[in-house]
Design an enzyme around this catalytic site. Structure first.
Site, short mmCIF file in Angstrom:
data_model
loop_
_atom_site.label_atom_id
_atom_site.label_comp_id
_atom_site.label_asym_id
_atom_site.label_seq_id
_atom_site.Cartn_x
_atom_site.Cartn_y
_atom_site.Cartn_z
N THR A 28 3.47 0.01 -7.36
CA THR A 28 2.95 -0.27 -8.70
C THR A 28 2.52 1.01 -9.38
O THR A 28 2.78 1.20 -10.58
CB THR A 28 1.78 -1.27 -8.62
OG1 THR A 28 2.26 -2.49 -8.04
CG2 THR A 28 1.20 -1.56 -9.98
N GLU A 38 6.20 -6.66 -8.81
CA GLU A 38 6.20 -7.78 -7.86
C GLU A 38 7.48 -8.61 -7.98
O GLU A 38 7.45 -9.84 -8.00
CB GLU A 38 4.95 -8.66 -8.05
CG GLU A 38 3.65 -7.92 -7.87
CD GLU A 38 3.37 -7.42 -6.45
OE1 GLU A 38 4.17 -7.70 -5.53
OE2 GLU A 38 2.35 -6.74 -6.27
N PHE A 98 0.80 -1.23 0.00
CA PHE A 98 0.00 0.00 0.00
C PHE A 98 0.84 1.28 0.00
O PHE A 98 0.36 2.34 0.36
CB PHE A 98 -0.99 0.01 1.18
CG PHE A 98 -1.72 -1.28 1.35
CD1 PHE A 98 -2.58 -1.75 0.37
CD2 PHE A 98 -1.52 -2.06 2.47
CE1 PHE A 98 -3.25 -2.96 0.52
CE2 PHE A 98 -2.17 -3.28 2.63
CZ PHE A 98 -3.04 -3.73 1.65
#
Length: 193
Positions: free
Chosen positions: A29, A95, A25
């Site tokens: 990304t 990721e 969070f």
């Protein structure tokens, strides 16, 4: 399209590795998507990759926690990135902690060929330990950006991904039902470190 001369000039400038890291969070990304979008505005050829094992969203798009998306390719392993990246000037990889040991060498190979490689991933797992290949990537990087989330307990700057559900596996795909961002003090209150 790109002329051979423009591509040659860009390649001669040299490649690079940029790492975007932080807790869940924290906007990793989203920052990767922002950098890739800027490269596209500059008319640079771009490809984005994510691990096929990350099945939380969409196999053909990179999706941030706030539901922004951009087309990407899911790959089984880092070696596949080399095969699919031929002639691409900017590579985005999301990721990164879910890729195995070969990812740092893949990034080095691409950067040495003149490619700008932008990698995003969790720097620590839910126990506060370095996660996967991220420490190696950070050591190899030309630049590292560490992002912070907001602590869900007190509102301060957070750098830890606190796991809410009982599960000892290092990898547990999840969202807000499984994790929350915590500052050092709130993370330690629950005896994690």
């Amino acid at each position: 399209m790109y002329t051979e001369e423009v591509f040659k000039r860009r390649s001669e400038v040299g490649g690079s590795i940029e790492v975007i890291c932080g807790s869940m969070f924290s906007g990793k990304t989203e920052e990767l998507m922002r950098r890739v979008s800027r490269a596209r505005i500059a008319k640079v050829s771009v490809e984005i990759f994510s691990p096929a094992s990350d099945i939380r969203y969409d196999k053909s798009a990179l999706v941030s926690h706030n539901a922004k998306s951009i087309p990407s390719k899911a790959v089984e392993d880092a070696a596949s990135i080399l095969k699919l990246a031929d002639g691409t000037e900017v590579i985005g990889i999301d990721e990164a902690q879910f890729f195995y040991d070969e990812l740092p060498q893949v990034c080095q190979t691409l950067a040495n060929k003149g490619v700008r490689v932008i990698v995003a991933g969790l720097d620590m797992d839910y126990k506060g330990r370095p996660f996967g290949v991220m420490p190696q990537l950070m050591a190899l990087a030309d630049a590292v950006t560490k992002l912070h989330a907001v602590c869900m307990k007190c509102g301060r700057q957070a750098m830890y991904s606190y796991r809410l559900v009982p599960n000892e596996s290092q990898i547990l795909l999840g969202e807000k039902e499984s994790y929350e961002a915590r500052c050092r003090e709130c993370y330690n209150l629950d005896g994690k470190i």
